[in-house]
Design an enzyme around this catalytic site. Structure first.
Site, PDB file in Angstrom:
ATOM      1  N   LYS A  52       0.868  -1.147  -0.019  1.00 44.44           N
ATOM      2  CA  LYS A  52       0.091  -0.101   0.106  1.00 44.44           C
ATOM      3  C   LYS A  52       0.926   1.229  -0.094  1.00 44.44           C
ATOM      4  CE  LYS A  52      -3.835  -2.427   2.062  1.00 44.44           C
ATOM      5  NZ  LYS A  52      -4.690  -3.094   3.234  1.00 44.44           N
ATOM      6  N   GLN A  96      -5.492  -1.664   9.494  1.00 46.48           N
ATOM      7  CA  GLN A  96      -5.338  -3.001   8.808  1.00 46.48           C
ATOM      8  C   GLN A  96      -5.526  -4.240   9.834  1.00 46.48           C
ATOM      9  OE1 GLN A  96      -3.505  -3.336   5.726  1.00 46.48           O
ATOM     10  NE2 GLN A  96      -4.148  -5.639   6.313  1.00 46.48           N
ATOM     11  N   ASP A 119     -11.532   2.334   3.148  1.00 43.16           N
ATOM     12  CA  ASP A 119     -11.906   0.981   3.149  1.00 43.16           C
ATOM     13  C   ASP A 119     -13.474   0.698   2.994  1.00 43.16           C
ATOM     14  OD1 ASP A 119     -10.051  -0.979   2.797  1.00 43.16           O
ATOM     15  OD2 ASP A 119      -9.332  -1.189   5.033  1.00 43.16           O
TER      16      ASP A 119
END
Ligand code: NAP
Length: 287
Positions: A52, A96, A119
Site C-alpha cells: 500500500k 489494517q 476501506d
C-alpha cells in the site's frame, strides 16, 4: 482456453490515471494523505502495508504509518483514530486487519469518520452501498467490479455465485453485483450441496480462503471465474481458491493468483483516497 484477466496491468493503468488526478489536486495546494494503522506485527499484514505504501508513492499520495504495540488497549486505538479524524492533513484512514484478539475491530472501524472511510467498512458506507447511493465501496469488491467493466463482462441477468460472506469481501459483493442486475447466490460454510450452485453459475467469485477449493467438475463450460483467495499450497506457493490449471480449460474468463484481484484491491484503495480528498474539499458535496 480462457481469457486471463490481467489485474496487474489494469491496476497499473488505474494508478497512472490516479496520478494525473493527484497531480491536479497538488496544483491546487492539496496533497492527499493516507494514514495506516497496524497493531502488532502480523507478517502478512506487513506485506500488505508495504504494498500500500509503494502504491501511494507511485500515485503521489502521502503515506503515514502508525505501528502500534501488540498489547495496545482499545482506548488507545480509539484515541488515535479520533486524532486522525480531526487531523485536516489526513484524508483517509485505514486500520489494517487482523488486529490482536483482545481488540474490538468493529468498534474501531465504526470510530473512523465517514468522509475518511477509504476501506468502506463503516456502517454509513455499508448502509449507503445497500441503498444504492454513491459511497466508499470496500476495495476488493470494487476492484472485482472494475475488472468486469474493463473486460466488458455484463452481469445483467447473469447467475452470479459468491463463495464466502465476510464483511470485507462477500457481503459488499452481493450489493455490487445486484446493482449490475445479476441474480446473486451466496454460499458459505453451512451451504448444503455447494456444487449445485457453482455448476449452474454464469459467474463464480470465490473468497473463502481454501487452496484449490473450486475444481473443474464444479463449474460449467464458459463460466467467468474471479478468484479472490490468497492462500499457500502444500509447497508454500501462493495460490487462490480455484484450481487454476484445470478450471481455466472450461472458463471463458479467469483471474490468476497472484496478479489478479490482489493488485486491483490496492489500486482501489488509491482510488478511494483520491475520492475522499475530493469530497472533503467539495463545498457542495452531498456524499
Ligand atoms: P473470511 O473472513 O475468513 O471469510 C471466509 C468465508 O468463506 C466465510 O464466509 C466462510 O463461511 C466461507 N468458507 C470458508 N470455508 C468454506 C468452505 N469450505 N465452504 C464454503 N464456504 C467456506 O475471509 P475473507 O477475509 O473474506 O478472505 C477470503 C479469502 O480472500 C482469503 O484467502 C483472503 O486472504 C483473501 N482476500 C484477498 C484479497 C485480495 O485483495 N485479493 C482481499 C481480501 C481477502 P462462514 O461465514 O460460514 O464461516
Amino acid at each position: 482456453m480462457a481469457v486471463i484477466i490481467d489485474g496487474k496491468a489494469l491496476a497499473k493503468k488505474i494508478r497512472s490515471n490516479l496520478k494525473v488526478e493527484c497531480d491536479e489536486l497538488k496544483k491546487k495546494g492539496i496533497t492527499p494523505k493516507l494514514a495506516v494503522i497496524m497493531v502488532g506485527d502480523n507478517p502478512a499484514s506487513k506485506v500488505y502495508v508495504r504494498n500500500k505504501s509503494r502504491a501511494c508513492n507511485e500515485v503521489g499520495i502521502e503515506y503515514q504509518e502508525y505501528l502500534l504495540d501488540e498489547n495496545t488497549r482499545q482506548e488507545d486505538l480509539l484515541n488515535l483514530i479520533k486524532k486522525l479524524n480531526q487531523d485536516e492533513t489526513v484524508n483517509g484512514i485505514l486500520l489494517q486487519s487482523p488486529v490482536p484478539e483482545h481488540l474490538n475491530i468493529n468498534q474501531a472501524f465504526k470510530a473512523i469518520t465517514y468522509l475518511k472511510d477509504v476501506d468502506g467498512f463503516t456502517p454509513s458506507s455499508v448502509g449507503k452501498l445497500c441503498i444504492g447511493e454513491d459511497t466508499f465501496v470496500s476495495c476488493t469488491p470494487l476492484g472485482v467490479i472494475k475488472m468486469f467493466e474493463e473486460y466488458n463482462i455484463d452481469l445483467n441477468g447473469k447467475d452470479v455465485v459468491i463463495l464466502g460472506r465476510s464483511n470485507i469481501v462477500g457481503r459488499p459483493l452481493i450489493q455490487c453485483c445486484l446493482q449490475k442486475n445479476a441474480t446473486v447466490t451466496v454460499c458459505h460454510s453451512r451451504t448444503k450441496s455447494l456444487e449445485e450452485h457453482t455448476k449452474r453459475a454464469d459467474v463464480i467469485i470465490s473468497a473463502i480462503g481454501q487452496p484449490k477449493f473450486v475444481t473443474a467438475d464444479m463449474v460449467k463450460d464458459g463460466v467467468v471465474i474471479i478468484d479472490v483467495g490468497i492462500n499457500r499450497d502444500e509447497n508454500g506457493k501462493l495460490v487462490g481458491d480455484v484450481d487454476f490449471k484445470n478450471v481455466e480449460k472450461k472458463a471463458s474468463y479467469i483471474t490468476p493468483v497472484p496478479g489478479g484481484v490482489g493488485p486491483m484491491t490496492i489500486a482501489m484503495l488509491m482510488n478511494n483516497v483520491i475520492k475522499a480528498t475530493k469530497e472533503q474539499y467539495n463545498e457542495n458535496s452531498t456524499f
